[in-house]
Design an enzyme around this catalytic site. Structure first.
Site, short mmCIF file in Angstrom:
data_model
loop_
_atom_site.label_atom_id
_atom_site.label_comp_id
_atom_site.label_asym_id
_atom_site.label_seq_id
_atom_site.Cartn_x
_atom_site.Cartn_y
_atom_site.Cartn_z
N CYS A 104 -2.51 -12.48 1.24
CA CYS A 104 -3.52 -12.24 2.38
C CYS A 104 -3.75 -10.95 3.25
O CYS A 104 -3.31 -10.58 4.30
CB CYS A 104 -2.90 -13.43 3.62
SG CYS A 104 -2.53 -15.05 2.94
N GLY A 120 9.31 12.07 -13.37
CA GLY A 120 9.48 10.62 -13.01
C GLY A 120 8.24 9.99 -13.69
O GLY A 120 8.40 9.59 -14.91
N ARG A 121 7.24 9.99 -13.36
CA ARG A 121 5.94 9.27 -13.79
C ARG A 121 5.61 9.59 -15.38
O ARG A 121 5.23 8.77 -16.10
CB ARG A 121 4.83 9.82 -12.93
CG ARG A 121 3.20 9.27 -13.21
CD ARG A 121 2.39 9.64 -12.45
NE ARG A 121 2.61 9.80 -10.91
CZ ARG A 121 2.50 9.06 -10.16
NH1 ARG A 121 1.73 7.88 -10.37
NH2 ARG A 121 2.71 9.40 -8.99
C1 LIG Z 1 9.38 11.46 -6.82
C2 LIG Z 1 10.37 12.79 -7.08
C3 LIG Z 1 10.17 13.26 -8.40
C4 LIG Z 1 9.37 12.53 -9.39
O1 LIG Z 1 8.01 12.68 -9.48
P1 LIG Z 1 6.92 12.39 -10.57
O2 LIG Z 1 5.69 12.74 -9.81
O3 LIG Z 1 7.23 10.93 -10.69
O4 LIG Z 1 7.45 13.28 -11.81
C5 LIG Z 1 11.20 14.19 -8.60
N1 LIG Z 1 11.65 14.97 -7.53
C6 LIG Z 1 11.58 14.65 -6.25
C7 LIG Z 1 12.41 15.09 -5.21
C8 LIG Z 1 10.62 13.45 -6.06
O5 LIG Z 1 10.72 12.94 -4.68
#
Ligand SMILES: *Cc1c(COP(=O)(O)O)cnc(C)c1O
Length: 430
Positions: free
Chosen positions: A358, A291-292
């Site tokens: 806040c 993801g990241r």
């Molecule tokens: C959040 C998540 C990802 C992605 O993780 P990154 O650190 O953003 O690469 C992949 N698989 C699962 C099951 C997740 O919960």
């Protein structure tokens, strides 16, 4: 890292956000132009950065059988999903809402894996109807529910068990998921029995083994601690007559926020294949769920300095973005670089960047050396992942707009939330 943090840090990790003639650009678009036209706070993404991040996985994979399923909770804007779908990505989803988004963006359901500890029956039904590749199941209770739901539809649900390998990902505790005290997955010691249960249930078809040990990993050794345990499990399964088709190693590769040197997809993959081959499992398809690392450095959050306040203990720059727009600093004590769109001459002072919400936790950056004035626009870096997807309406603040830059063009890919949007669905008592 001891504060005050350097500024401006070198931008080598963010090649799609660079200064030209003292103005910060996203690709070929000056960011001050976007701030003027569209207002702030504003998320700005670079399409070229998304493509380059995707390409770094593709070139590391080469001809090997790997399916990359974008962990879309990092950034689920339709334009981002559509771009990855066009590039051939699969998707890792964690809810029925994410399934709906992915399909709307043109995802191929046969490349979707469905993760998450708390899947509801309706979410399972939607995913079965769509024909997803696999459910990553996280408990024995979930196996029973999924089997019931699938059998009721006359189907067999494809399943992997998400195994908790009990390895320390050595990352922030809130984003570490592979330790036995975490809520995620089935303890590795219980996995064989859970697979036997899965095999006995009428609505299931076993297809894989899965794990996801954490996020923002800057060291690859935890992956290999997990991989060896998974390969042991796969051998035990094979001995028990349970064949699988794929091994899913989850997501988690880190990115550079400040001075981290996260491993590249190639560094990870070369060794994964080496180990899989050495253990006689080279025939398995490998699934990854990054993801990241696909989106984090492809986005910035623009914010305007509203007030400067010199308090006794420190200087505050009160900006128009807040923890409701970018939660990571408040939630994880996370570091994000901060760059002025127009760097000024003059002696810098040390500032804490804080928002209007806040809460004392409402800060974006601490102890940064900046030369700024009221009205200046700043770019908060590395905001492409877990930025807008964690945004909320706290303090009745509308969520920010999002823009995708593509060369010298840009597209508003999400309108700024209006006051009317915020009240939609609410009512007064009669
Ligand atoms: C959040 C998540 C990802 C992605 O993780 P990154 O650190 O953003 O690469 C992949 N698989 C699962 C099951 C997740 O919960």
């Amino acid at each position: 890292m001891t504060p005050p943090f350097p500024t401006p840090p070198d931008l080598a990790g963010h090649p799609y956000f660079q200064y030209r003639n003292n103005v910060l650009y996203a690709e070929d678009v000056p960011l001050d132009h976007l701030a003027e036209r569209l207002g702030t706070p504003l998320y700005v993404y670079s399409r070229a950065a998304l493509k380059a991040a995707w390409q770094s996985y593709c070139s590391a994979i080469g001809p090997r059988p790997v399916l990359v399923c974008y962990g879309m909770k990092a950034n689920s804007n339709l334009a981002v999903l559509g771009e990855f779908a066009r590039l051939g990505a699969g998707f890792d989803i964690v809810s029925g809402g994410e399934l709906h988004r992915a399909l709307t963006a043109g995802a191929d359901a046969s490349r979707i894996v469905f993760s998450g500890v708390g899947k509801q029956a309706w979410e399972m039904r939607d995913a079965l109807r769509a024909g997803v590749k696999c459910f990553n199941v996280e408990s024995v209770d979930e196996l029973h529910r999924l089997s019931d739901v699938a059998a009721h539809m006359g189907l067999r649900a494809p399943v992997s068990l998400r195994v908790n390998p009990d390895v320390d990902a050595r990352t922030h505790p809130y984003i570490s998921t592979g330790l036995k005290e975490n809520k995620f997955g089935i303890a590795i010691g219980d996995a064989l029995e859970a697979y036997r249960t899965a095999q006995s249930l009428p609505g299931l078809r076993i297809v894989g083994v899965d794990c996801h040990i954490g996020s923002q990993l800057t060291d690859i050794s935890p992956y290999f601690d997990a991989l060896e345990k998974l390969l042991d499990l796969i051998e035990s399964l094979q001995q028990a007559g349970i064949a699988i088709e794929h091994l899913d190693l989850g997501g988690g590769l880190g990115i550079r926020y400040l001075d981290e040197t996260p491993p590249s997809p190639r560094a990870l993959l070369d060794r994964v294949f080496e180990r899989m081959n050495a253990r006689g499992q080279g025939h398995l398809q490998l699934v990854l769920e990054p993801g990241r690392s696909l989106v984090g450095n492809a986005g910035v959050l623009l914010t305007t300095v509203q007030y400067i306040k010199h308090a006794e203990a420190r200087n505050f720059a009160i900006v128009d973005a807040a923890m409701n727009d970018l939660l990571r600093p408040a939630l994880y004590d996370a570091f994000h670089g901060v760059q002025p769109l127009h760097p000024r001459a003059g002696d810098p002072a040390e500032y804490d960047l804080v928002g209007p919400v806040c809460e004392s936790a409402d800060w974006l950056a601490k102890q940064r050396l900046l030369t700024i004035r009221q009205g200046d626009v700043l770019a908060v870096e590395s905001a492409g992942a877990y930025g807008v997807t964690m945004a909320s309406n706290y303090n009745s603040r509308g969520r920010p707009a999002e823009v995708m830059v593509d060369g010298d063009k840009y597209y508003v890919v999400r309108q700024r939330e209006t006051l009317a949007d915020q009240l939609r669905g609410e009512s007064l008592l009669p």
